[in-house]
Design an enzyme around this catalytic site. Structure first.
Site, PDB file in Angstrom:
ATOM      1  N   GLU A 115       0.820  -1.217   0.000  1.00  8.78           N
ATOM      2  CA  GLU A 115       0.000   0.000   0.000  1.00  8.78           C
ATOM      3  C   GLU A 115       0.858   1.273   0.000  1.00  8.78           C
ATOM      4  O   GLU A 115       0.388   2.345   0.386  1.00  8.78           O
ATOM      5  CB  GLU A 115      -0.952  -0.043   1.188  1.00  8.78           C
ATOM      6  CG  GLU A 115      -1.852  -1.267   1.071  1.00  8.78           C
ATOM      7  CD  GLU A 115      -2.975  -1.330   2.087  1.00  8.78           C
ATOM      8  OE1 GLU A 115      -4.107  -1.126   1.673  1.00  8.78           O
ATOM      9  OE2 GLU A 115      -2.711  -1.597   3.259  1.00  8.78           O
ATOM     10  N   HIS A 137      -1.688   3.548   8.912  1.00  7.35           N
ATOM     11  CA  HIS A 137      -2.855   2.959   8.253  1.00  7.35           C
ATOM     12  C   HIS A 137      -3.211   1.679   8.993  1.00  7.35           C
ATOM     13  O   HIS A 137      -2.345   0.822   9.197  1.00  7.35           O
ATOM     14  CB  HIS A 137      -2.531   2.649   6.785  1.00  7.35           C
ATOM     15  CG  HIS A 137      -3.492   1.693   6.153  1.00  7.35           C
ATOM     16  ND1 HIS A 137      -4.846   1.945   6.081  1.00  7.35           N
ATOM     17  CD2 HIS A 137      -3.316   0.478   5.591  1.00  7.35           C
ATOM     18  CE1 HIS A 137      -5.439   0.921   5.484  1.00  7.35           C
ATOM     19  NE2 HIS A 137      -4.548   0.012   5.184  1.00  7.35           N
ATOM     20  N   HIS A 192      -6.483  -1.411  10.067  1.00 17.64           N
ATOM     21  CA  HIS A 192      -7.784  -2.017   9.808  1.00 17.64           C
ATOM     22  C   HIS A 192      -8.532  -2.100  11.142  1.00 17.64           C
ATOM     23  O   HIS A 192      -9.017  -3.165  11.531  1.00 17.64           O
ATOM     24  CB  HIS A 192      -7.615  -3.402   9.174  1.00 17.64           C
ATOM     25  CG  HIS A 192      -6.975  -3.380   7.810  1.00 17.64           C
ATOM     26  ND1 HIS A 192      -6.775  -4.509   7.058  1.00 17.64           N
ATOM     27  CD2 HIS A 192      -6.510  -2.348   7.059  1.00 17.64           C
ATOM     28  CE1 HIS A 192      -6.202  -4.185   5.896  1.00 17.64           C
ATOM     29  NE2 HIS A 192      -6.019  -2.881   5.877  1.00 17.64           N
ATOM     30  N   TYR A 235     -17.765  16.588  19.389  1.00 20.18           N
ATOM     31  CA  TYR A 235     -16.872  17.684  18.964  1.00 20.18           C
ATOM     32  C   TYR A 235     -15.461  17.210  18.605  1.00 20.18           C
ATOM     33  O   TYR A 235     -14.756  17.847  17.823  1.00 20.18           O
ATOM     34  CB  TYR A 235     -16.827  18.800  20.016  1.00 20.18           C
ATOM     35  CG  TYR A 235     -15.911  18.521  21.193  1.00 20.18           C
ATOM     36  CD1 TYR A 235     -16.364  17.815  22.301  1.00 20.18           C
ATOM     37  CD2 TYR A 235     -14.585  18.946  21.179  1.00 20.18           C
ATOM     38  CE1 TYR A 235     -15.528  17.540  23.362  1.00 20.18           C
ATOM     39  CE2 TYR A 235     -13.738  18.670  22.240  1.00 20.18           C
ATOM     40  CZ  TYR A 235     -14.210  17.978  23.327  1.00 20.18           C
ATOM     41  OH  TYR A 235     -13.372  17.704  24.375  1.00 20.18           O
ATOM     42  N   HIS A 273     -12.362  -1.387   3.874  1.00 23.21           N
ATOM     43  CA  HIS A 273     -10.926  -1.589   4.017  1.00 23.21           C
ATOM     44  C   HIS A 273     -10.395  -1.170   5.400  1.00 23.21           C
ATOM     45  O   HIS A 273     -10.000  -2.041   6.176  1.00 23.21           O
ATOM     46  CB  HIS A 273     -10.226  -0.813   2.878  1.00 23.21           C
ATOM     47  CG  HIS A 273      -8.741  -0.970   2.853  1.00 23.21           C
ATOM     48  ND1 HIS A 273      -7.992  -0.764   1.721  1.00 23.21           N
ATOM     49  CD2 HIS A 273      -7.840  -1.286   3.817  1.00 23.21           C
ATOM     50  CE1 HIS A 273      -6.720  -0.981   1.979  1.00 23.21           C
ATOM     51  NE2 HIS A 273      -6.608  -1.296   3.253  1.00 23.21           N
ATOM     52  N   TYR A 331      -4.976  26.650  20.145  1.00 18.14           N
ATOM     53  CA  TYR A 331      -4.220  26.014  21.227  1.00 18.14           C
ATOM     54  C   TYR A 331      -2.989  25.300  20.682  1.00 18.14           C
ATOM     55  O   TYR A 331      -2.716  24.155  21.010  1.00 18.14           O
ATOM     56  CB  TYR A 331      -5.105  25.055  22.036  1.00 18.14           C
ATOM     57  CG  TYR A 331      -6.060  25.783  22.934  1.00 18.14           C
ATOM     58  CD1 TYR A 331      -5.583  26.499  24.041  1.00 18.14           C
ATOM     59  CD2 TYR A 331      -7.414  25.784  22.690  1.00 18.14           C
ATOM     60  CE1 TYR A 331      -6.460  27.197  24.850  1.00 18.14           C
ATOM     61  CE2 TYR A 331      -8.293  26.473  23.499  1.00 18.14           C
ATOM     62  CZ  TYR A 331      -7.816  27.175  24.576  1.00 18.14           C
ATOM     63  OH  TYR A 331      -8.680  27.855  25.389  1.00 18.14           O
TER      64      TYR A 331
END
Ligand SMILES: [Zn+2]
Length: 226
Positions: free
Chosen positions: A81, A100, A102, A121, A163, A216
């Site tokens: 990937e 990345h 799963h 939020y 995915h 911030y």
């Protein structure tokens, strides 16, 4: 950590950081087995986890150095990937590290092609009023990479349909912390959906939260206690 500071880390320290981040990703329960991958930007490209080696057996020397044209050093193959890592670094100069995974709840929502709406939020920690789900394409393809880069526009995280998810940061710790946050939000949203569809916060409120995070010191994952 700024890009300059990241650049000052030695190649060795970054490789060790990538191995540590991969192990933490599984230990924190936001990834399983050999799925997922981790990378960090370096001067002429990026370092990325190799394909097919379990994280617990990966040595820093097996982390693959890749250039932006897709070429890599050594005999060890990079994660299949690698394309979306390369394309995110090319498109986003604010990103120096990518995680990345799963993760179960994020991937559950992704399997239902659902964006994460502003139901809480902290969704703003990913940079915008929602966390988009990129359309499905086969793993490792240019098409998936293009969808991921588009879903990340003005965001630091996205889901990948059927995915998983991608989280970006200015350094490895920030990318991992955001991946953990996205997974928590996905779990909360999934739980809320068991009762009904939660009311989204208004756009105006999300804009105020995004602004508050920015003021911030660019630390959306450590907002003052609220
Ligand atoms: Zn994947």
């Amino acid at each position: 950590m700024s890009f300059l500071k990241l650049q000052h880390l030695s190649d060795e320290a970054l490789r060790a950081g990538i191995v540590r981040t991969s192990l933490k990703m599984n230990a924190l329960g936001i990834n399983q087995g050999k799925s997922g991958n981790v990378s960090a930007r370096v001067e002429n490209g990026f370092l990325v986890t190799p394909t097919g080696i379990p994280y617990e057996n990966t040595r820093p020397g097996q982390i693959v150095a890749m250039r932006m044209d897709g070429a890599h050093d050594g005999d060890i193959l990079p994660s299949s990937e690698w394309r979306f890592h390369r394309d995110i670094y090319a498109a986003r100069l604010d990103v120096n590290a990518i995680v990345h995974t799963h993760a179960l709840y994020a991937t559950t929502l992704a399997c239902m092609d659902r964006d994460i709406p502003p139901f809480h939020y902290m969704v703003a920690a990913a940079g915008g009023k929602d966390i988009r789900c990129a359309p499905y394409a086969t793993f490792g393809t240019q098409e998936l990479s293009d969808f991921a880069v588009a879903a990340l526009d003005d965001r630091r995280a996205c889901l990948l349909s059927h995915h998983g998810m991608i989280a970006c940061g200015t350094d490895l710790d920030q990318a991992l912390a955001l991946a953990v946050e996205v997974e928590s939000l996905a779990r909360m949203y999934w739980q809320a959906l068991q009762i009904g569809e939660p009311q989204p916060l208004p756009d105006e409120e999300m804009r105020a939260v995004i602004h508050k995070f920015k003021t911030y010191g660019q630390q959306p994952l450590q907002p003052p206690s609220a």
